[in-house]
Design a protein around this motif. Sequence first.
Motif, short mmCIF file in Angstrom:
data_model
loop_
_atom_site.label_atom_id
_atom_site.label_comp_id
_atom_site.label_asym_id
_atom_site.label_seq_id
_atom_site.Cartn_x
_atom_site.Cartn_y
_atom_site.Cartn_z
N LYS A 171 36.39 121.97 10.25
CA LYS A 171 35.29 120.92 9.41
C LYS A 171 34.94 120.11 10.76
CE LYS A 171 38.10 117.38 7.46
NZ LYS A 171 37.85 116.43 8.32
N ASP A 172 35.77 119.40 11.73
CA ASP A 172 35.80 118.89 13.10
C ASP A 172 35.03 119.25 14.00
OD1 ASP A 172 37.01 116.67 10.94
OD2 ASP A 172 38.76 117.16 11.81
N ASN A 173 35.44 120.26 13.69
CA ASN A 173 34.56 121.09 15.52
C ASN A 173 32.36 122.15 14.83
OD1 ASN A 173 36.04 121.11 17.34
ND2 ASN A 173 37.28 121.00 16.20
N LEU A 174 32.87 121.78 13.73
CA LEU A 174 31.58 123.09 13.37
C LEU A 174 30.36 121.73 13.14
CD1 LEU A 174 32.73 125.62 11.20
CD2 LEU A 174 31.59 125.53 13.33
N SER A 175 29.27 122.59 12.42
CA SER A 175 28.35 121.40 13.05
C SER A 175 27.82 121.13 11.66
CB SER A 175 26.68 122.84 12.79
OG SER A 175 25.65 121.97 12.94
N GLN A 176 27.77 120.06 11.67
CA GLN A 176 27.16 118.81 10.40
C GLN A 176 25.81 119.15 10.27
OE1 GLN A 176 29.85 115.69 8.35
NE2 GLN A 176 30.79 115.38 10.58
N THR A 177 24.98 120.03 10.82
CA THR A 177 23.47 119.48 10.86
C THR A 177 23.24 120.26 9.14
OG1 THR A 177 22.83 120.70 12.71
CG2 THR A 177 20.87 121.22 10.97
N SER A 178 22.68 119.52 8.52
CA SER A 178 21.98 119.24 6.87
C SER A 178 21.11 120.81 6.59
CB SER A 178 20.97 118.07 6.37
OG SER A 178 19.84 118.66 7.10
N TYR A 179 20.96 121.21 5.97
CA TYR A 179 20.61 122.55 5.49
C TYR A 179 19.41 123.06 6.12
CZ TYR A 179 19.13 126.27 2.78
OH TYR A 179 18.15 128.05 2.52
N GLY A 180 18.32 121.85 5.31
CA GLY A 180 17.05 121.88 5.92
C GLY A 180 16.85 122.17 7.51
N SER A 181 17.69 121.82 7.67
CA SER A 181 17.21 121.07 9.58
C SER A 181 18.43 122.80 10.61
CB SER A 181 18.28 120.04 9.96
OG SER A 181 17.14 119.22 9.40
N ILE A 182 19.40 123.54 9.84
CA ILE A 182 19.56 124.01 10.20
C ILE A 182 18.76 125.25 11.11
CG2 ILE A 182 21.50 126.47 10.14
CD1 ILE A 182 22.43 124.80 7.60
N ALA A 183 19.12 125.63 12.41
CA ALA A 183 18.04 126.54 12.88
C ALA A 183 18.32 128.08 12.82
CB ALA A 183 18.30 126.58 14.67
N SER A 184 17.71 128.81 12.76
CA SER A 184 16.93 129.98 12.49
C SER A 184 18.27 131.34 12.44
CB SER A 184 15.86 131.16 12.53
OG SER A 184 16.08 131.42 14.30
N GLN A 185 19.34 130.69 14.45
CA GLN A 185 19.77 131.51 14.62
C GLN A 185 21.47 131.22 13.59
OE1 GLN A 185 18.73 129.79 16.55
NE2 GLN A 185 19.30 128.03 17.92
N ASN A 186 21.69 129.82 13.20
CA ASN A 186 23.12 129.61 13.07
C ASN A 186 22.84 129.66 11.47
OD1 ASN A 186 23.78 129.05 15.31
ND2 ASN A 186 22.81 127.27 14.73
N VAL A 187 21.81 130.26 10.56
CA VAL A 187 22.08 130.61 9.19
C VAL A 187 22.89 131.66 8.34
CG1 VAL A 187 20.38 131.51 7.32
CG2 VAL A 187 19.41 129.91 8.54
N GLY A 188 23.44 131.36 8.03
CA GLY A 188 24.59 132.37 7.85
C GLY A 188 26.12 132.01 8.13
N LYS A 189 25.99 131.42 9.37
CA LYS A 189 27.45 130.99 10.29
C LYS A 189 28.03 130.23 9.22
CE LYS A 189 25.62 132.61 14.53
NZ LYS A 189 25.53 131.23 16.02
N ALA A 190 29.51 130.17 9.57
CA ALA A 190 30.57 128.58 9.01
C ALA A 190 29.97 127.92 9.61
CB ALA A 190 32.11 129.44 8.85
N ASN A 191 29.53 126.53 8.81
CA ASN A 191 29.06 125.32 8.84
C ASN A 191 30.73 124.45 8.65
OD1 ASN A 191 28.21 125.13 6.88
ND2 ASN A 191 26.66 124.99 7.00
N ALA A 192 29.84 122.96 8.77
CA ALA A 192 31.14 122.29 8.93
C ALA A 192 31.27 121.84 6.97
CB ALA A 192 30.77 120.86 9.18
N TRP A 193 30.19 122.23 5.98
CA TRP A 193 29.89 122.20 5.01
C TRP A 193 30.85 122.76 4.18
CZ3 TRP A 193 28.91 117.14 4.46
CH2 TRP A 193 27.67 116.32 6.02
N ALA A 194 30.50 124.43 4.55
CA ALA A 194 31.67 125.32 3.76
C ALA A 194 32.77 125.41 4.01
CB ALA A 194 31.17 126.96 4.63
N ALA A 195 32.74 124.65 5.59
CA ALA A 195 34.40 124.44 5.75
C ALA A 195 34.95 123.33 4.92
CB ALA A 195 34.91 123.70 7.31
N LYS A 196 34.29 122.74 4.37
CA LYS A 196 34.66 120.85 3.49
C LYS A 196 34.59 121.90 2.51
CE LYS A 196 32.58 117.54 6.51
NZ LYS A 196 31.58 116.42 7.27
N ALA A 197 34.13 122.28 1.42
CA ALA A 197 34.07 122.57 0.50
C ALA A 197 35.48 123.57 -0.34
CB ALA A 197 32.42 123.33 0.44
N LEU A 198 35.13 124.58 1.40
CA LEU A 198 36.42 125.56 1.40
C LEU A 198 38.23 124.75 1.66
CD1 LEU A 198 37.53 127.65 0.75
CD2 LEU A 198 37.92 128.22 3.27
#
Length: 528
Positions: A208-235
């Motif tokens: 969570k400290d190293n992954l992107s915290q970009t909000s959902y609507g601003s995630i670049a297309s090449q990063n859609v589906g990759k684990a991000n900080a929000w997924a790490a925080k929820a898990l």
Amino acid sequence: MKSLKYIIISAMIIAGGMTSCNKVLDVEPISNVGTDNFYRNAAEVQTALTGCYNGLHEPLVTEWMLTEQRTDNSRQNSPTSTAVQRLELNAFDMYTQSSQHQQIYNYWISVYLNIRSINYVLQSLGVTYENGQVVFGNGTAVLTDAERADLAGQALFLRAYHYFNLVRLFGDVFVVTKPVIPQEAKQLGRSPVAEVYKLIVADLNAAKDNLSQTSYGSIASQNVGKANAWAAKALLAKVYLTLDQAGSALPLLTDVINNSGYGLESSYSRVFSIDNEMNKEILFAVRFKAGGLGLGNFMANTFAPNSSGNAVVNGDGLGYNTPTDNLSGAYITPTTGASDQRKAVNINSYSGRPYIQKFMSAVQVENDAENDFPVIRFADVLLMKAEAIGYDGPAGESVSLINKIRERAGAIDYDGGDFSKIFYKYAADGSFSVQSEQAFWNNLLHERRLELAFENQRFFDLVRTDKLLGTIGNYFESEYQVHYRRYRPAITVDALKANLTAEKILLPIPQREIDTNDQQRIPQNPGY
């Protein structure tokens, strides 16, 4: 024994495979390239990490057996069959699984296989686990700090996800945090549950400290589906809830809800549509890709009714994971008045036989559906926050969070009708409000069951809240006449309930793991 002790790197890296984000094939073969030569830069590490995302597929082939089949959600639909595959499923359903069960071994080996792949990625990035902490150093790959942080964060998330499932299913497990040679692996002992969780928490905190915290609507297309900080925080929040640390989970969940840009989809059906994948409700999913690439989802054919021909899905179904009458009857679906829209999305029927509709889509060939499999959804986050808050009164925030989920599913404000027959939100006061802590927990678990059906969450929810034994015992009684009395050899309801012991909540360590170790004696879980 083909266990984690004997797996070599060429067997681990998946040659080709889809990228985790855009389902695009990477066709360059890498299985014949040594890791010291291969992991030299960001592109090569990302290709190896793609193999780790693809490595999430194989555990799902058996995960539903170890989770949903051991709950009141599903069963196999041919109780009189003596086919080996169906007897294997019956063992999970009746809590008679043994240490020699083939599907337990299949799950175990597929998870450790992918952990080994992940550890090679982390080694190339110079990321180690030392004294309970994730440490960033120098690896074989030459990258920028930003590239290293992002790639490492993704790998750490995936490793934590695997170990979280392992520790909840098996208890003490082997903690392997770096590539090891067979002789070293055979000398590893099972780590206590507390040590496994220490690794999981460390991995997710670093993720969570190293992954992107970009909000959902601003995630670049090449990063859609990759684990991000929000997924790490929820898990991580779910890990904290499992550890009975709601105070640590609550701020993480609040952060995700308030700042991530994720949210509930407008309808329940849109969450699972193959035309709306990685929508704003999906924080993380195991991605599948149809089209004869070897990357399709198996669930449509595995879950569709057997002997249904092409009526439900092309190539027929197996009926291995079938909704129970108990679950089907839990949805409120009157012919008039408000109805729970989730039932039609989750459950369908063919010739009077129910089947799981949730992951059903058209296929050209067997086991090649497009459907992704959700791991963390925003609805889950809302319900976890209700759990973290606990009961705060009939008009409190926790009940309002449950009502948000019910409202999206079609519930209406209570208007004085029959609460058991019309799908209502919980009232803020009066007879049909949530008036006690016990009622709150029962209603919360009920909502999680209806909302997350067949997403492999029910078993863990019941264990986490210490409700498994009582719930499944009651379920055995309710389903005995329509299902279990037909088993061969015959079993009484009392004998069925007697199988359900606290020791059988954990699965056994695969016997092959124990028998082939000539360096030490590996202890088995009690009851096996």
